[in-house]
Write a protein that holds these residues in place. Structure first.
Motif, PDB file in Angstrom:
ATOM      1  N   TRP A   6      38.577  33.959  32.078  1.00 55.38           N
ATOM      2  CA  TRP A   6      39.889  34.587  32.212  1.00 55.38           C
ATOM      3  C   TRP A   6      39.770  36.023  32.698  1.00 55.38           C
ATOM      4  CZ3 TRP A   6      41.241  39.019  29.763  1.00 55.38           C
ATOM      5  CH2 TRP A   6      40.477  39.427  28.663  1.00 55.38           C
ATOM      6  N   TRP A   7      38.762  36.746  32.218  1.00 58.21           N
ATOM      7  CA  TRP A   7      38.606  38.139  32.608  1.00 58.21           C
ATOM      8  C   TRP A   7      38.126  38.258  34.053  1.00 58.21           C
ATOM      9  CZ3 TRP A   7      33.609  39.136  33.996  1.00 58.21           C
ATOM     10  CH2 TRP A   7      32.614  38.291  33.448  1.00 58.21           C
ATOM     11  N   ALA A   8      37.368  37.255  34.537  1.00 55.17           N
ATOM     12  CA  ALA A   8      36.932  37.264  35.936  1.00 55.17           C
ATOM     13  C   ALA A   8      38.124  37.015  36.867  1.00 55.17           C
ATOM     14  CB  ALA A   8      35.862  36.212  36.161  1.00 55.17           C
ATOM     15  N   ILE A   9      39.009  36.097  36.471  1.00 55.96           N
ATOM     16  CA  ILE A   9      40.206  35.828  37.269  1.00 55.96           C
ATOM     17  C   ILE A   9      41.099  37.059  37.322  1.00 55.96           C
ATOM     18  CG2 ILE A   9      42.321  34.457  37.377  1.00 55.96           C
ATOM     19  CD1 ILE A   9      40.753  32.107  36.223  1.00 55.96           C
ATOM     20  N   PHE A  34      33.896  36.874  49.650  1.00 60.44           N
ATOM     21  CA  PHE A  34      33.380  38.055  48.958  1.00 60.44           C
ATOM     22  C   PHE A  34      33.706  37.995  47.467  1.00 60.44           C
ATOM     23  CE2 PHE A  34      34.523  42.265  47.257  1.00 60.44           C
ATOM     24  CZ  PHE A  34      33.263  42.870  47.272  1.00 60.44           C
ATOM     25  N   LEU A  35      34.938  37.631  47.130  1.00 63.92           N
ATOM     26  CA  LEU A  35      35.314  37.576  45.720  1.00 63.92           C
ATOM     27  C   LEU A  35      34.546  36.501  44.962  1.00 63.92           C
ATOM     28  CD1 LEU A  35      39.207  38.005  45.818  1.00 63.92           C
ATOM     29  CD2 LEU A  35      37.480  39.719  45.267  1.00 63.92           C
ATOM     30  N   GLU A  36      34.310  35.357  45.628  1.00 65.89           N
ATOM     31  CA  GLU A  36      33.621  34.256  44.965  1.00 65.89           C
ATOM     32  C   GLU A  36      32.103  34.442  44.972  1.00 65.89           C
ATOM     33  OE1 GLU A  36      35.417  31.315  43.717  1.00 65.89           O
ATOM     34  OE2 GLU A  36      36.985  32.824  43.913  1.00 65.89           O
ATOM     35  N   VAL A  54      50.801  33.658  41.512  1.00 65.58           N
ATOM     36  CA  VAL A  54      50.276  32.703  42.484  1.00 65.58           C
ATOM     37  C   VAL A  54      48.760  32.647  42.409  1.00 65.58           C
ATOM     38  CG1 VAL A  54      50.080  32.183  44.951  1.00 65.58           C
ATOM     39  CG2 VAL A  54      52.252  33.014  44.015  1.00 65.58           C
ATOM     40  N   HIS A  55      48.138  33.832  42.270  1.00 69.61           N
ATOM     41  CA  HIS A  55      46.679  33.893  42.280  1.00 69.61           C
ATOM     42  C   HIS A  55      46.048  33.418  40.980  1.00 69.61           C
ATOM     43  CE1 HIS A  55      46.700  35.403  46.206  1.00 69.61           C
ATOM     44  NE2 HIS A  55      46.997  36.656  45.943  1.00 69.61           N
ATOM     45  N   LEU A  56      46.842  33.238  39.946  1.00 70.85           N
ATOM     46  CA  LEU A  56      46.306  32.561  38.762  1.00 70.85           C
ATOM     47  C   LEU A  56      45.869  31.141  39.114  1.00 70.85           C
ATOM     48  CD1 LEU A  56      48.817  33.670  35.966  1.00 70.85           C
ATOM     49  CD2 LEU A  56      46.417  34.372  36.224  1.00 70.85           C
ATOM     50  N   ILE A  62      42.193  39.216  40.684  1.00 71.06           N
ATOM     51  CA  ILE A  62      43.592  39.487  41.017  1.00 71.06           C
ATOM     52  C   ILE A  62      43.826  40.989  41.139  1.00 71.06           C
ATOM     53  CG2 ILE A  62      45.960  39.333  40.156  1.00 71.06           C
ATOM     54  CD1 ILE A  62      45.237  36.666  38.896  1.00 71.06           C
ATOM     55  N   LEU A  63      43.218  41.754  40.252  1.00 66.37           N
ATOM     56  CA  LEU A  63      43.407  43.207  40.264  1.00 66.37           C
ATOM     57  C   LEU A  63      42.908  43.827  41.556  1.00 66.37           C
ATOM     58  CD1 LEU A  63      44.281  45.738  38.707  1.00 66.37           C
ATOM     59  CD2 LEU A  63      41.954  45.863  37.777  1.00 66.37           C
ATOM     60  N   VAL A  64      41.699  43.481  41.979  1.00 61.42           N
ATOM     61  CA  VAL A  64      41.150  44.075  43.196  1.00 61.42           C
ATOM     62  C   VAL A  64      41.855  43.518  44.436  1.00 61.42           C
ATOM     63  CG1 VAL A  64      39.289  42.387  43.564  1.00 61.42           C
ATOM     64  CG2 VAL A  64      38.991  44.738  44.322  1.00 61.42           C
ATOM     65  N   ASP A  65      42.308  42.268  44.355  1.00 60.50           N
ATOM     66  CA  ASP A  65      43.020  41.668  45.482  1.00 60.50           C
ATOM     67  C   ASP A  65      44.370  42.343  45.698  1.00 60.50           C
ATOM     68  OD1 ASP A  65      43.354  39.089  47.345  1.00 60.50           O
ATOM     69  OD2 ASP A  65      45.230  39.373  46.259  1.00 60.50           O
ATOM     70  N   GLN A  66      45.080  42.639  44.605  1.00 61.42           N
ATOM     71  CA  GLN A  66      46.423  43.179  44.700  1.00 61.42           C
ATOM     72  C   GLN A  66      46.463  44.709  44.797  1.00 61.42           C
ATOM     73  OE1 GLN A  66      49.619  41.373  44.858  1.00 61.42           O
ATOM     74  NE2 GLN A  66      47.963  40.119  45.667  1.00 61.42           N
TER      75      GLN A  66
END
Length: 304
Positions: A169-172, A152-154, A228-230, A176-180
């Motif tokens: 960078w802003w997409a990553i 879904f994220l990809e 880690v998610h970076l 991370i924001l929505v994941d966490q």
């Protein structure tokens, strides 16, 4: 993280010293043959082709110019690379099953390591039933859940935020924001419900404990998993290896939580906080997260 056994500390007559009793864990003498059997079976399944090749080298050694021992050593030296290549191929051909199995194994290993770090340092003290419950949760919940969440994220989410490659960078940061936030809340709640059901705990007890410690647990994870998610969402990590990467780090995270829990238990048994500085240095949020994870998995104490 895992449960801790029944321990007691008795103050001396002056109330200045404490003595820690021996852990009162239930002894399960069937653990050793179970672990040995599973290890041999898994090892045979993973190395069957290499074992056949080594047997063939030995059987036909008289008709070979090369030394069969040297050739066998070369076969074994390629084993790690061969296993990694085979895993990657299976993660592409059978993604859901492969990643479910990956998380199942990771959750079992993580729980066993947690038990060892928290005092169960003898094989017969291990609670393999608890480890099995964690493996079931990893297999049916974490592996498939994370796989489809990453899809879904990809895919849809990446298009929604207007990212062309998903590596900006802003997409990553957005991933991370929505994941966490959203996904972390969902996964933590489902994990508690799953494990509570397998442990036979009342639903209201599981929900109460989950809601009470959810925010502290999230706060604790925010200081670890975003870094880690970076790597998880970076171009260097192929999609088929993302779940494997997360599960390997999950084992490290479980060990960290276990060490924190064990240290918290030791400090708590030795002395009471003497002021605000003591409680602040203890990091209440991290300790609350540890307590939640530990209490979810902790078996009933064994009475002598």
């Amino acid at each position: 993280a895992g449960g801790v056994g029944t321990r007691s500390a008795k103050a001396d007559s002056l109330g200045e010293a404490t003595v820690e009793a021996e852990p009162n864990y239930e002894e399960r003498w069937e653990n050793l043959p179970i672990i040995a059997s599973v290890t041999v079976l898994v090892g045979a399944l993973l190395t069957q082709q290499d074992l056949v090749a080594i047997f063939a080298l030995y059987y036909f050694q008289e008709s070979m110019e090369a030394d069969w021992l040297v050739e066998s050593a070369q076969v074994l030296s390629r084993l790690p690379v061969d296993l990694f290549v085979e895993y990657r191929n299976q993660a592409i051909l059978l993604p859901v099953l492969t990643k479910a199995a990956t998380s199942g194994v990771a959750y079992v290993l993580g729980d066993i390591l947690a038990q060892v770090f928290e005092g169960r340092r003898r094989v017969e003290w291990l609670d393999l039933g608890r480890s099995t419950r964690n493996g079931i949760v990893g297999f049916f919940l974490h592996g498939p859940g994370v796989h489809f969440w990453l899809l879904f994220l990809e895919g849809p989410f990446q298009e929604f935020i207007g990212s062309s490659t998903g590596t900006e960078w802003w997409a990553i940061v957005a991933k991370i924001l929505v994941d966490q936030t959203f996904f972390a809340v969902v996964l933590t709640t489902l994990y508690a419900l799953f494990l509570g059901a397998l442990s036979g705990k009342p639903l209201d007890e599981v929900l109460s404990r989950t809601w009470k410690t959810l925010l502290p647990a999230l706060y604790s994870s925010w200081r670890f998993w975003p870094f880690v998610h970076l790597i998880t969402f970076s171009p260097m990590m192929p999609f088929e290896l993302k779940v494997l990467w997360n599960d390997v780090v999950e084992i490290v995270w479980v060990v960290i939580l276990s060490l924190i829990a064990n240290d918290e238990k030791t400090v708590g048994a030795g002395s009471e906080p003497k002021g605000p500085s003591d409680s602040e240095s203890g990091d209440a949020a991290a300790q609350a997260a540890v307590r939640q994870r530990r209490e979810e998995l902790q078996p009933e104490p064994v009475t002598p």
